[in-house]
Design a protein around this motif. Structure first.
Motif, mmCIF file in Angstrom:
data_model
loop_
_atom_site.group_PDB
_atom_site.id
_atom_site.type_symbol
_atom_site.label_atom_id
_atom_site.label_comp_id
_atom_site.label_asym_id
_atom_site.label_seq_id
_atom_site.Cartn_x
_atom_site.Cartn_y
_atom_site.Cartn_z
ATOM 1 N N LEU A 1 46.817 48.007 37.553
ATOM 2 C CA LEU A 1 46.895 47.576 38.956
ATOM 3 C C LEU A 1 48.320 47.201 39.337
ATOM 4 O O LEU A 1 48.769 47.478 40.464
ATOM 5 C CB LEU A 1 45.957 46.391 39.191
ATOM 6 N N ILE B 1 47.575 42.751 45.568
ATOM 7 C CA ILE B 1 46.509 43.501 44.889
ATOM 8 C C ILE B 1 45.125 43.035 45.332
ATOM 9 O O ILE B 1 44.159 43.810 45.277
ATOM 10 C CB ILE B 1 46.697 43.361 43.358
ATOM 11 N N PHE C 1 42.513 40.698 39.011
ATOM 12 C CA PHE C 1 43.842 41.171 38.627
ATOM 13 C C PHE C 1 44.425 40.313 37.507
ATOM 14 O O PHE C 1 44.970 40.835 36.532
ATOM 15 C CB PHE C 1 44.773 41.186 39.845
#
Length: 434
Positions: A165, A187, A270
């Motif tokens: 990511l 993100i 994340f």
């Protein structure tokens, strides 16, 4: 670390004269308490899955039987003080987390000092090699000048993040609290069930990750006998903890210590900041959807640098036990080099230098980045993960109130009010210790 005697003997020395043979110490007697039964009662931080299947080996070695009982950490913390207050001798080996328990337990006489066992060659196998525990580990096993526990793990904290990511977002690995926050904001995508951050949110659990925010931001739990969780530095750390947590999934205020890692393994997160006990699960494709995509980083820098903590659960002897020597036999076996190496090979963070340095571990280490981060964290570790106030859990509960409000989005003014109120409560505990 100190090497076993037989490893450094020369060929000539291995054939002693008659005089030296007559003064040689007798072989260690593992069967000294054969036929007896001991009870082990410990909190399960995950290590029981490695120890429990090995119990028949201990029973064969010693001739003793083991009644083995575990409880989740929260239930254990609530029950153990009740048992010790009643001076229960129902169990012989117990668990302790010194950085949480030591002040209260020492003051109440709830520890059996272990140095006399460690130093007694009739009770301790020379292969136990206490010097194999590094200085930081041995320091974290002490209360005052007494060794009161033998750790089965060495906890520190770090960042777990999704490398894929971060790369997709075109971002470099951040280094500061602000930098990680900015990356998580970019993100974060709740519409796709992807959240920037997961953190502990359940009351006293918060102090563990929050400690790195606090110390990295130059704050302290106490100073000169005064509670300081309402200081500008502590408040700034609470605000940052809240900003991170507000990028988390619904229900974050109820997250127990295992939940952030579980959410991360499901591909919903994340990053999370927590202890170094999750790598084995996260890198197992049978348990994790993100195996092979996990990055590891030191806790972020604040205005006072990085401040990971060092500590862990360990074994100790119930001071009210009628079988203390027998309990020590179990502890030295369960915390032996051999057991530590086996647990390290299975992914557990050993407190022994020999386990990390073993050729067997180095040859099979599938996460060298994680290993490097943990070993560097142990060098840097300085922060206390809990207020140095007794009783430990109650002190952590007090701090957790402010942390929970931060996660709920309290304004700086509201946080100051909550922190002022809880600082009074923490000060009352401090005053009661005097």
């Amino acid at each position: 670390s100190t090497q076993p005697t037989q490893a450094v003997q020369s060929t000539e020395a291995s054939q002693p004269t008659q005089a030296s043979a007559s003064t040689q110490a007798p072989a260690f007697d593992w069967k000294k308490f054969s036929g007896q039964t001991i009870k082990v009662y410990i909190a399960d931080s995950g290590q029981a899955q490695y120890i429990q299947p090995k119990l028949p080996e201990f029973e064969a070695l010693t001739g003793m039987k083991v009644d083995f009982e575990t409880a989740d950490a929260t239930s254990y913390r609530n029950n153990l003080p009740v048992q010790l207050t009643a001076q229960s001798s129902d169990f012989d080996v117990m668990a302790t987390f010194p950085s949480v328990d030591a002040l209260q337990f020492s003051a109440n006489g709830w520890y059996e000092p272990l140095d006399k066992y460690i130093e007694d060659p009739t009770l301790t196998n020379p292969d136990f090699d206490f010097a194999d525990f590094p200085d930081g580990a041995r320091a974290s096993m002490k209360s005052g000048n007494d060794t009161i526990a033998i750790l089965w793990e060495m906890q520190t904290d770090l960042i777990y993040y999704r490398k894929d990511l971060l790369q997709q977002a075109g971002l470099a690995v951040p280094d500061t609290f602000e930098g990680w926050l900015e990356a998580a904001q970019k993100i974060n995508d709740p519409a796709k069930d992807l959240y920037g951050v997961a953190l502990r949110g359940a009351g006293y659990q918060i102090t563990t990750p929050y400690s790195s925010f606090l110390y990295g931001n130059c704050g302290t739990w106490t100073k000169d006998g005064k509670a300081t969780i309402n200081s500008p530095e502590a408040l700034s750390a609470f605000e940052m903890y809240g900003k991170w947590g507000q990028l988390g999934p619904p229900g974050i205020v109820n997250f127990d210590w295992q939940v952030p890692a579980q959410q991360f393994a499901q591909g919903k997160i994340f990053l999370f900041l927590d202890i170094n006990l999750f790598v084995n699960t996260l890198e197992d494709p049978a348990q994790s959807t993100v195996a092979g995509k996990v990055g590891y980083a030191l806790v972020p820098k604040g205005s006072c640098g990085r401040s990971p903590f060092i500590g862990g659960w360990g074994y100790t002897i119930n001071p009210f036990s009628q079988k203390k020597d027998q309990a020590w036999y179990f502890i030295q076996w369960a915390a032996s080099k051999e057991m530590n190496l086996q647990m390290k090979l299975a992914g557990w963070p050993s407190p022994r230098a020999s386990a990390w340095n073993s050729p067997e571990f180095k040859a099979q280490d599938k996460t060298p980045e994680f290993t490097s981060v943990v070993l560097e964290s142990l060098k840097l570790a300085s922060a206390e993960m809990n207020p140095p106030v007794a009783p430990g859990k109650e002190a952590r509960d007090i701090v957790g109130v402010v942390g929970t409000h931060a996660l709920e989005g309290a304004t700086p003014e509201q946080l100051k009010q909550y922190a002022d109120e809880q600082n009074v409560a923490l000060q009352q505990l401090l005053d009661a210790m005097k």
